[in-house]
Design an enzyme around this catalytic site. Structure first.
Site, PDB file in Angstrom:
ATOM      1  N   GLU A 223       0.828  -1.226   0.000  1.00 27.33           N
ATOM      2  CA  GLU A 223       0.000   0.000   0.000  1.00 27.33           C
ATOM      3  C   GLU A 223       0.855   1.265   0.000  1.00 27.33           C
ATOM      4  OE1 GLU A 223      -3.295  -0.913  -1.048  1.00 27.33           O
ATOM      5  OE2 GLU A 223      -2.949   1.173  -0.531  1.00 27.33           O
TER       6      GLU A 223
HETATM    7  C1  LIG Z   1       2.290  -9.501  -0.005  1.00 24.82           C
HETATM    8  C2  LIG Z   1       2.086  -8.350  -0.932  1.00 24.82           C
HETATM    9  C3  LIG Z   1       0.803  -7.989  -1.326  1.00 24.82           C
HETATM   10  C4  LIG Z   1       0.611  -6.931  -2.211  1.00 24.82           C
HETATM   11  N1  LIG Z   1      -0.659  -6.646  -2.678  1.00 24.82           N
HETATM   12  C5  LIG Z   1      -0.810  -5.786  -3.720  1.00 24.82           C
HETATM   13  C6  LIG Z   1      -2.064  -5.636  -4.387  1.00 24.82           C
HETATM   14  O1  LIG Z   1      -3.081  -6.232  -4.004  1.00 24.82           O
HETATM   15  N2  LIG Z   1      -2.116  -4.828  -5.489  1.00 24.82           N
HETATM   16  C7  LIG Z   1      -1.033  -4.160  -5.951  1.00 24.82           C
HETATM   17  O2  LIG Z   1      -1.149  -3.470  -6.949  1.00 24.82           O
HETATM   18  N3  LIG Z   1       0.177  -4.257  -5.331  1.00 24.82           N
HETATM   19  C8  LIG Z   1       0.314  -5.058  -4.238  1.00 24.82           C
HETATM   20  N4  LIG Z   1       1.538  -5.190  -3.620  1.00 24.82           N
HETATM   21  C9  LIG Z   1       2.664  -4.404  -4.106  1.00 24.82           C
HETATM   22  C10 LIG Z   1       3.134  -3.344  -3.118  1.00 24.82           C
HETATM   23  O3  LIG Z   1       2.197  -2.326  -3.004  1.00 24.82           O
HETATM   24  C11 LIG Z   1       4.523  -2.871  -3.604  1.00 24.82           C
HETATM   25  O4  LIG Z   1       5.419  -3.933  -3.377  1.00 24.82           O
HETATM   26  C12 LIG Z   1       4.997  -1.635  -2.908  1.00 24.82           C
HETATM   27  O5  LIG Z   1       4.174  -0.549  -3.221  1.00 24.82           O
HETATM   28  C13 LIG Z   1       6.443  -1.276  -3.261  1.00 24.82           C
HETATM   29  O6  LIG Z   1       6.720  -1.417  -4.619  1.00 24.82           O
HETATM   30  P1  LIG Z   1       7.972  -2.285  -5.094  1.00 24.82           P
HETATM   31  O7  LIG Z   1       7.882  -3.604  -4.422  1.00 24.82           O
HETATM   32  O8  LIG Z   1       8.046  -2.282  -6.552  1.00 24.82           O
HETATM   33  O9  LIG Z   1       9.233  -1.546  -4.495  1.00 24.82           O
HETATM   34  P2  LIG Z   1      10.007  -0.312  -5.165  1.00 24.82           P
HETATM   35  O10 LIG Z   1       9.044   0.681  -5.668  1.00 24.82           O
HETATM   36  O11 LIG Z   1      11.022  -0.842  -6.114  1.00 24.82           O
HETATM   37  O12 LIG Z   1      10.751   0.301  -3.911  1.00 24.82           O
HETATM   38  C14 LIG Z   1      11.955  -0.254  -3.358  1.00 24.82           C
HETATM   39  C15 LIG Z   1      12.423   0.620  -2.200  1.00 24.82           C
HETATM   40  O13 LIG Z   1      12.748   1.911  -2.694  1.00 24.82           O
HETATM   41  C16 LIG Z   1      12.044   2.908  -1.985  1.00 24.82           C
HETATM   42  N5  LIG Z   1      11.757   4.014  -2.902  1.00 24.82           N
HETATM   43  C17 LIG Z   1      11.126   3.971  -4.102  1.00 24.82           C
HETATM   44  N6  LIG Z   1      11.030   5.193  -4.626  1.00 24.82           N
HETATM   45  C18 LIG Z   1      11.622   6.057  -3.746  1.00 24.82           C
HETATM   46  C19 LIG Z   1      11.836   7.445  -3.701  1.00 24.82           C
HETATM   47  N7  LIG Z   1      11.395   8.261  -4.660  1.00 24.82           N
HETATM   48  N8  LIG Z   1      12.488   7.961  -2.637  1.00 24.82           N
HETATM   49  C20 LIG Z   1      12.913   7.196  -1.625  1.00 24.82           C
HETATM   50  N9  LIG Z   1      12.730   5.838  -1.614  1.00 24.82           N
HETATM   51  C21 LIG Z   1      12.094   5.294  -2.655  1.00 24.82           C
HETATM   52  C22 LIG Z   1      10.815   2.215  -1.444  1.00 24.82           C
HETATM   53  O14 LIG Z   1      10.321   2.863  -0.279  1.00 24.82           O
HETATM   54  C23 LIG Z   1      11.353   0.834  -1.133  1.00 24.82           C
HETATM   55  O15 LIG Z   1      11.962   0.811   0.144  1.00 24.82           O
HETATM   56  C24 LIG Z   1       1.727  -6.202  -2.685  1.00 24.82           C
HETATM   57  C25 LIG Z   1       3.016  -6.555  -2.258  1.00 24.82           C
HETATM   58  C26 LIG Z   1       3.208  -7.602  -1.414  1.00 24.82           C
HETATM   59  C27 LIG Z   1       4.613  -7.982  -1.035  1.00 24.82           C
END
Ligand SMILES: Cc1cc2nc3c(=O)[nH]c(=O)nc-3n(C[C@H](O)[C@H](O)[C@H](O)COP(=O)(O)OP(=O)(O)OC[C@H]3O[C@@H](n4cnc5c(N)ncnc54)[C@H](O)[C@@H]3O)c2cc1C
Length: 600
Positions: A448
């Site tokens: 989220e």
């Molecule tokens: C169990 C589970 C259930 C989920 N359910 C859903 C769902 O139902 N629907 C859905 O659409 N998604 C879902 N997600 C996805 C979830 O919302 C994302 O994993 C999350 O938003 C982070 O995206 P990412 O994993 O691509 O990480 P990334 O975006 O690659 O981020 C990696 C790290 O970099 C940091 N970061 C990124 N950009 C910046 C910035 N500009 N400045 C500083 N730090 C930054 C982040 O905080 C994080 O620590 C789910 C994920 C999991 C693991």
């Protein structure tokens, strides 16, 4: 197998509803909420207390052991089976009307305010975090539809979602696009009949596929041809798993399937799916390129819910650690033998054990109170007939949503770990159930929008963008409240001092931002934590004021817990403030070379 215990903290919940937030008075004074009465609400709370304890808790641990499973069916499509007991529990849950509890009555919902539904959600998340996600995604999807769909779409979907016959999802994340949704690749090509063909891969989709409902309604973000680049070119589509006729009878399967599910650290009974859309038929919700705004309705709701997930983890961990601390005999108390018939005293006599338990208890009470505060603002924004009042409530929700999501879940993980620690080595052993609570609760900090991103939202969008206006209003409200307090408890001065800290800190950070480009990014998390502690102080002040003049152990203990908060938790605000003042330079001072991964 050791069974976790849970007894819903109904007395605390009623204290917050009645004494702190004067719920009934609030409902009576709002013509759209006049129908809500406390007798019915008490019944709702008691029913959910029973359901969560007797139905959801017993399948929590087995659900973790068994997990959701995925296989490719005879038709070549992915099938997900939920763990034993989930189907029956879901049926009972849906048939009792829980999914539509806060739904719009025009489409078959029951119209209860968030102040009520949040307590039901808390109990559900406390007893089974994995289970809770299935109905919660449905509730979130129906909110997005209610806010942005056409009348015909609302008629088509909402009743079936509220009744639990169908379920909902939100499909945002793609392999290369999580935080940064502006770069999604899923395509939506318009057809002559007004529908779109949706093609792309979504990952991490909670409840993307399962065996609990006959149909699944996916809300999918995608880009239409020639859409502007970035987040301004995203549209929202409703994409059902099965097509259906005008009477809702299911027909052919849509061109999509769950390719696999993830193997995760926790919430193992919640199916986290890779969803492949291959020219799946979808229908647009609202106008082209307005999808992200429409999705935010759902996301804001889910963010408060994630705070409740954290609260649930804390509550379950606390209740079970309390049992253990009363049973386990280990070492003699420093202040003299307490249990002369036995070779050692109970853990609960040791001050350090009490420290860990009280950290969790303070977190549980403050976060419940804070969630209720935000829920009341959400209800005011939604139901108030006074435009100015609704606008102010919306601004408050905007400011506090990232704190509800991130601070509550950060404090929750800390609390669950504290409670696990009370068990010593046994806390690390599966059969005691504590390690599951830690694993399950951990996800709430990540999904989220990660807590880091929530912090950027707070400091960047909600504070810096308006020159600190929302924050100034909030601080003014806190000062006014404290000024009028009749209680002379130490929380009064402590809250005032925390408000002063935040006011000064906001000024400093706003000044630094104009000079240092990385300042928001480097300070946001500590700024959010400092704000979080101020919010908790305010909540304790409200609870103390509500308890003031009332007799009995229950109220006396509120004062003691607030003492503990002031003495042993709130001082952390100063450390966070110092870190914000130090700014981003200590991170940015390094050359990029310093962070080069080691070479073999
Ligand atoms: C169990 C589970 C259930 C989920 N359910 C859903 C769902 O139902 N629907 C859905 O659409 N998604 C879902 N997600 C996805 C979830 O919302 C994302 O994993 C999350 O938003 C982070 O995206 P990412 O994993 O691509 O990480 P990334 O975006 O690659 O981020 C990696 C790290 O970099 C940091 N970061 C990124 N950009 C910046 C910035 N500009 N400045 C500083 N730090 C930054 C982040 O905080 C994080 O620590 C789910 C994920 C999991 C693991």
């Amino acid at each position: 197998m050791t069974m976790s215990i849970y007894n819903a903290p109904l007395q605390d919940m009623r204290f917050i509803l009645n004494d702190v937030f004067k719920a009934e008075q609030f409902w009576q004074s709002n013509e759209k909420l006049e129908h809500v009465d406390m007798d019915t609400v008490n019944m709702i709370l008691e029913e959910m207390a029973k359901l969560s304890k007797n139905i959801l808790l017993p399948i929590n641990r087995e659900g973790d052991e068994e997990g959701a499973t995925h296989k490719i069916g005879a038709d070549g499509k992915g099938e997900v089976t939920t763990p034993a007991g989930f189907k029956d529990a879901y049926k009972e849950y849906a048939e009792a009307g829980w999914i539509g509890l806060g739904g719009d009555p025009e489409y078959g919902g029951q119209g209860f305010p968030k102040m009520v539904t949040m307590l039901a959600e808390e109990m559900m998340f406390t007893t089974n975090q994995s289970f809770a996600l299935y109905p919660n995604l449905t509730v979130g999807a129906s909110l997005a539809l209610l806010a942005s769909a056409s009348e015909q779409q609302k008629q088509t979907y909402l009743e079936k979602l509220y009744s639990g016959e169908w379920s909902g999802t939100m499909c945002l994340t793609e392999p290369h696009a999580g935080t940064d949704l502006g770069i999604i690749k899923t395509k939506a090509t318009p057809n002559d009949d007004g529908s779109y063909d949706i093609t792309g891969t979504k990952i991490f989709i909670t409840a993307g596929e399962h065996d609990l409902t006959s149909n699944i309604v996916h809300l999918v973000l995608a880009k239409t041809p020639n859409a502007p680049a970035g987040s301004k070119g995203i549209s929202l589509f409703v994409v059902p798993k099965f097509h259906f006729d005008e009477n809702g009878n299911l027909g052919e399967r849509n061109n999509m399937s769950a390719g696999s599910i993830e193997h995760k650290m926790g919430i193992k009974a919640s199916a986290t799916c890779v969803m492949n859309f291959d020219n799946a038929k979808g229908w647009i919700i609202g106008e082209e390129n307005t999808g992200l705004a429409a999705m935010f309705v759902m996301m804001n709701y889910e963010r408060l819910t994630m705070g409740l997930q954290g609260l649930g983890g804390t509550e379950l961990a606390y209740q079970n650690a309390l049992v253990y601390a009363n049973d386990r005999l280990q070492s003699r108390s420093d202040s003299g033998v307490k249990n002369p018939d036995k070779s050692a005293d109970q853990l609960i006599h040791h001050a350090d054990i009490r420290r860990m338990l009280l950290n969790a208890k303070a977190n549980s009470e403050a976060s419940r109170c804070f969630a209720m505060y935000v829920a009341k603002q959400l209800d005011t924004a939604k139901f108030s007939t006074d435009k100015e009042v609704a606008k102010a409530a919306n601004a408050r929700v905007a400011l506090l949503t990232p704190i509800t999501k991130a601070f509550l879940t950060d404090k929750a993980l800390e609390s669950t770990v504290d409670c696990q620690q009370v068990f010593g080595g046994h806390g690390y052993i599966r059969e005691w159930g504590m390690e599951q609570i830690v694993r399950d609760t951990r996800i709430a900090q990540i999904y989220e929008g990660t807590n880091g991103i929530q912090s950027l939202d707070l400091l960047g969008r909600k504070v810096a963008k308006n020159g600190g206006a929302f924050m100034a209003d909030f601080i003014a409200e806190i000062r006014e409240f404290v000024k009028n307090m009749s209680s002379e408890h130490s929380i009064k001065q402590a809250t005032l001092s925390a408000a002063n800290t935040l006011e000064g800190l906001t000024k400093t950070v706003l000044a630094n931002i104009s000079e240092r480009k990385d300042e928001i990014n480097g300070c946001a998390v500590d700024y959010l934590h400092a704000t979080g502690y101020l919010c908790y102080a305010y909540m304790f002040a409200m609870m103390i004021e509500a308890a003031n003049g009332k007799d009995g152990e229950f109220y006396n203990n509120k004062a003691k817990l607030a003492d503990y908060f002031v003495a042993r938790i709130l001082p952390r605000i100063n450390a966070h403030a110092e870190m914000v003042q130090a700014g981003s330079e200590p991170m940015m001072a390094f050359d990029l070379d310093y962070f080069k991964p080691a070479e073999a």
